[in-house]
Design an enzyme around this catalytic site. Structure first.
Site, PDB file in Angstrom:
ATOM      1  N   ASN A   2      -1.847 -46.574  -5.577  1.00 56.39           N
ATOM      2  CA  ASN A   2      -2.492 -45.629  -6.541  1.00 56.39           C
ATOM      3  C   ASN A   2      -3.172 -44.314  -5.784  1.00 56.39           C
ATOM      4  O   ASN A   2      -4.147 -44.486  -5.288  1.00 56.39           O
ATOM      5  CB  ASN A   2      -3.363 -46.148  -7.258  1.00 56.39           C
TER       6      ASN A   2
ATOM      7  N   LYS B  25      -4.026 -41.820  -6.808  1.00 58.96           N
ATOM      8  CA  LYS B  25      -5.273 -40.814  -7.497  1.00 58.96           C
ATOM      9  C   LYS B  25      -5.173 -39.562  -7.328  1.00 58.96           C
ATOM     10  O   LYS B  25      -4.021 -39.088  -7.310  1.00 58.96           O
ATOM     11  CB  LYS B  25      -6.638 -41.368  -6.808  1.00 58.96           C
TER      12      LYS B  25
ATOM     13  N   HIS C  19      -7.663 -47.961 -15.408  1.00 57.61           N
ATOM     14  CA  HIS C  19      -8.225 -47.857 -14.104  1.00 57.61           C
ATOM     15  C   HIS C  19      -9.730 -47.626 -14.338  1.00 57.61           C
ATOM     16  O   HIS C  19     -10.092 -46.895 -15.285  1.00 57.61           O
ATOM     17  CB  HIS C  19      -7.448 -46.842 -13.274  1.00 57.61           C
TER      18      HIS C  19
ATOM     19  N   GLU D  84     -11.667 -46.042 -12.796  1.00 58.95           N
ATOM     20  CA  GLU D  84     -12.088 -44.432 -12.882  1.00 58.95           C
ATOM     21  C   GLU D  84     -11.876 -43.713 -14.114  1.00 58.95           C
ATOM     22  O   GLU D  84     -12.919 -42.976 -14.581  1.00 58.95           O
ATOM     23  CB  GLU D  84     -11.485 -43.845 -11.746  1.00 58.95           C
TER      24      GLU D  84
ATOM     25  N   GLU E  85      -9.192 -55.744 -10.695  1.00 63.75           N
ATOM     26  CA  GLU E  85      -9.876 -54.751  -9.972  1.00 63.75           C
ATOM     27  C   GLU E  85     -11.446 -54.852  -9.982  1.00 63.75           C
ATOM     28  O   GLU E  85     -12.135 -54.014 -10.805  1.00 63.75           O
ATOM     29  CB  GLU E  85      -9.390 -53.216 -10.072  1.00 63.75           C
TER      30      GLU E  85
ATOM     31  N   GLY F 287     -12.625 -48.319  -3.624  1.00 61.19           N
ATOM     32  CA  GLY F 287     -12.935 -47.047  -3.100  1.00 61.19           C
ATOM     33  C   GLY F 287     -14.277 -47.374  -2.010  1.00 61.19           C
ATOM     34  O   GLY F 287     -14.941 -46.470  -1.561  1.00 61.19           O
TER      35      GLY F 287
ATOM     36  N   SER G  86     -10.310 -51.932  -2.290  1.00 61.85           N
ATOM     37  CA  SER G  86     -10.307 -51.826  -0.922  1.00 61.85           C
ATOM     38  C   SER G  86      -9.383 -52.876  -0.029  1.00 61.85           C
ATOM     39  O   SER G  86      -9.728 -53.103   1.200  1.00 61.85           O
ATOM     40  CB  SER G  86     -11.673 -52.164  -0.484  1.00 61.85           C
TER      41      SER G  86
END
Ligand code: PEP
Length: 256
Positions: A13, A15, A98, A100, A170, A176, A216
């Site tokens: 991903n 991003k 996701h 985010e 996730e 991150g 991560s």
């Protein structure tokens, strides 16, 4: 169907990183490093990089994914991109829900469900992201929360369509942050995801489902995570931006 027979998928991903020019360079670096992969390799790139990624990956074993999709077919949704637009371009996968997007763009379990269904209807393979925050983990509600996210995300998805669904566990606190779930934590929740899918669709369907871990994951920790029986692959952010690191993770999935 056990782990050996399920499709392991390592998806990057990217991003909001890489211009189209930079995307071309990254793929030129990556493609030869993963050409003998025994797992499915996917790069989920920014919308502006999709065309170059599809051109670069044509005839290779690298598949292209988008990072979001709108749920309506067409219309007055300025700035949005429909599933048909992605499919027509040659996109195969799309990340849906996701954390985010849930955190910064008001994504809810209901919109995740609508996007997943729109993606499936257009022939795309949604990678549906679920996972708990640190506070939720500390409150001991991880499993309930993830079960609920999965159930809502899959509402109205047929057993046939489920074959094209990937679920990525996730944990939000691991994305991150450099703080990875332990392999046992990843296994526990990935197994819980498979269990709820079994309750919804039956054991055979659940055994065939690809469940990824993301948060991560990197060249150092991938092998241990991917060796777990219910972890069928990874959704990788930061480490997918470096071809050699991503290739090590692909290699770990091949062995896992
Ligand atoms: C992600 O973006 O889905 C992700 C897992 O990011 P990172 O690997 O950087 O934690």
């Amino acid at each position: 169907m056990d782990k050996q027979n399920r499709k392991a998928i390592i998806a990057g991903n990217w991003k909001m990183n890489k211009t189209p020019t930079e995307a071309g360079f990254l793929l030129d670096d990556l493609i030869p490093q993963v050409e003998y992969a025994n797992c499915e390799v996917v790069c989920c790139v920014p919308a502006t990089d999709l065309a170059v990624a599809i051109a670069k990956c044509a005839g290779t074993n690298v598949h292209v994914g988008a990072q979001n999709v709108h749920f309506e077919k067409a219309g007055a949704y300025t700035g949005e991109i429909s599933a048909d637009m992605l499919a027509d371009l040659g996109v195969e996968y799309v990340v849906v829900g996701h954390s985010e997007r849930r955190q910064y763009f008001a994504e809810t379990d209901e919109t995740v469900n609508k996007r997943a269904k729109a993606a499936l209807a257009a022939g795309l393979k949604p990678i549906i992201c679920v996972g708990e925050s640190l506070a939720q983990r500390e409150q001991g509600v991880t499993e309930e929360l993830v079960r609920m996210q999965v159930k809502i995300a899959l509402g109205g998805v047929s057993a046939e369509q489920l074959k094209n669904v990937v679920i990525a566990y996730e944990p939000v606190w691991a994305i991150g942050t450099g703080r990875t779930a332990t392999a046992d934590q990843a296994q526990e929740v990935c197994a819980a995801i498979r269990k709820v899918v079994g309750e919804l669709y039956g054991e055979d369907a659940a055994r065939g489902l690809t469940v990824q871990y993301g948060g991560s994951m990197n060249a150092e920790n991938a092998a241990e995570l991917l060796a777990k029986p219910d972890v069928d692959g990874g959704l990788i952010g930061g480490a997918s931006l470096k071809a050699d690191q991503f290739a090590v993770i692909v290699d770990a999935a091949t062995k896992g």
